[in-house]
Design an enzyme around this catalytic site. Sequence first.
Site, PDB file in Angstrom:
ATOM      1  N   TRP A  10       0.815  -1.227   0.000  1.00  0.00           N
ATOM      2  CA  TRP A  10       0.000   0.000   0.000  1.00  0.00           C
ATOM      3  C   TRP A  10       0.837   1.261   0.000  1.00  0.00           C
ATOM      4  CZ3 TRP A  10      -4.475  -1.255   4.006  1.00  0.00           C
ATOM      5  CH2 TRP A  10      -5.374  -2.146   3.395  1.00  0.00           C
ATOM      6  N   GLY A 170       3.985   2.194 -11.141  1.00  0.00           N
ATOM      7  CA  GLY A 170       3.120   3.373 -11.085  1.00  0.00           C
ATOM      8  C   GLY A 170       3.011   4.115 -12.401  1.00  0.00           C
ATOM      9  N   SER A 208       2.608  -2.049 -12.245  1.00  0.00           N
ATOM     10  CA  SER A 208       1.351  -1.841 -12.975  1.00  0.00           C
ATOM     11  C   SER A 208       0.558  -3.140 -13.206  1.00  0.00           C
ATOM     12  CB  SER A 208       1.604  -1.111 -14.298  1.00  0.00           C
ATOM     13  OG  SER A 208       2.198   0.152 -14.051  1.00  0.00           O
ATOM     14  N   GLY A 229       0.937  -2.444  -6.277  1.00  0.00           N
ATOM     15  CA  GLY A 229       0.829  -1.139  -5.633  1.00  0.00           C
ATOM     16  C   GLY A 229      -0.555  -0.557  -5.850  1.00  0.00           C
ATOM     17  N   GLY A 230      -0.671   0.356  -6.803  1.00  0.00           N
ATOM     18  CA  GLY A 230      -1.904   1.121  -7.028  1.00  0.00           C
ATOM     19  C   GLY A 230      -3.179   0.286  -7.082  1.00  0.00           C
TER      20      GLY A 230
END
Length: 249
Positions: A10, A170, A208, A229-230
């Site tokens: 996160w 990202g 990604s 991540g995102g």
Amino acid sequence: MRKPFIAANWKMNKTIIETAEFINAFLPMVNDVMDVDILIAPPFTALSEASRLLKSSNVMLGAQNVYYEEKGAFTGEISPGMLLSAGCSCVIIGHSERREYFSETDEIVNKKIKTARNNNLEVILCIGESLEQREADKTFEVLGGQLAGSLKDLPLDAITIAYEPIWAIGTGKTATKEQANETHEYIRGWLRKNKDGADNVRIQYGGSVKPDNIEALMSESEVDGALVGGASLKPDSFAGIVKGAAKNN
Ligand code: 13P
């Protein structure tokens, strides 16, 4: 056969309340998934609350960083013992953002892994090349150097490698499944040549990853999971990635 391993990093996102909201929504979406290891790594401040909510679930708890000393005058740092007491079983070490913004070297990463393993924390070791390094055909050289430095004098027990090309983090620009697999093959080869037990090590891809590209990535023989991540910040999107990985198992 390596069990798929999907982990959420996160980064510096989510308060304690937001963490609780995520977990309460996410757990029912994945409670029937048994053939994938699932991990969430919230910020330090939300670990205790996350641990309470994840208890007796099929989701493990990890931290995003750790210090290499056990205790003492190291203002602002967090020890492995503190992570254990907060309910973590795993820690992410050597993320490219820590290497880039906080000057973490392979030597520091190596010390952190040693202290984490001495305390029985599982480790996700992140490695990856920059765009310039890839374009200069230096990818394998860079990864080999990171592996040698980070894993110096360490056995591979309870270590997962996350291959995260910096240019894919990202950016929305995912490595192709062929690029990921070819690079994972190199990493596996390096591990086989230099350590025992290389075939049991899981190698995650990160950069990604989304619900709509996880299945293709997981279809490759050397991709054992993902560090996300995102797309791990929303329950339905992270659950979609977990289920995509389960399908390909
Ligand atoms: P994104 O999934 O946002 O590209 O981040 C990848 C990552 O750095 C996970 O550690």
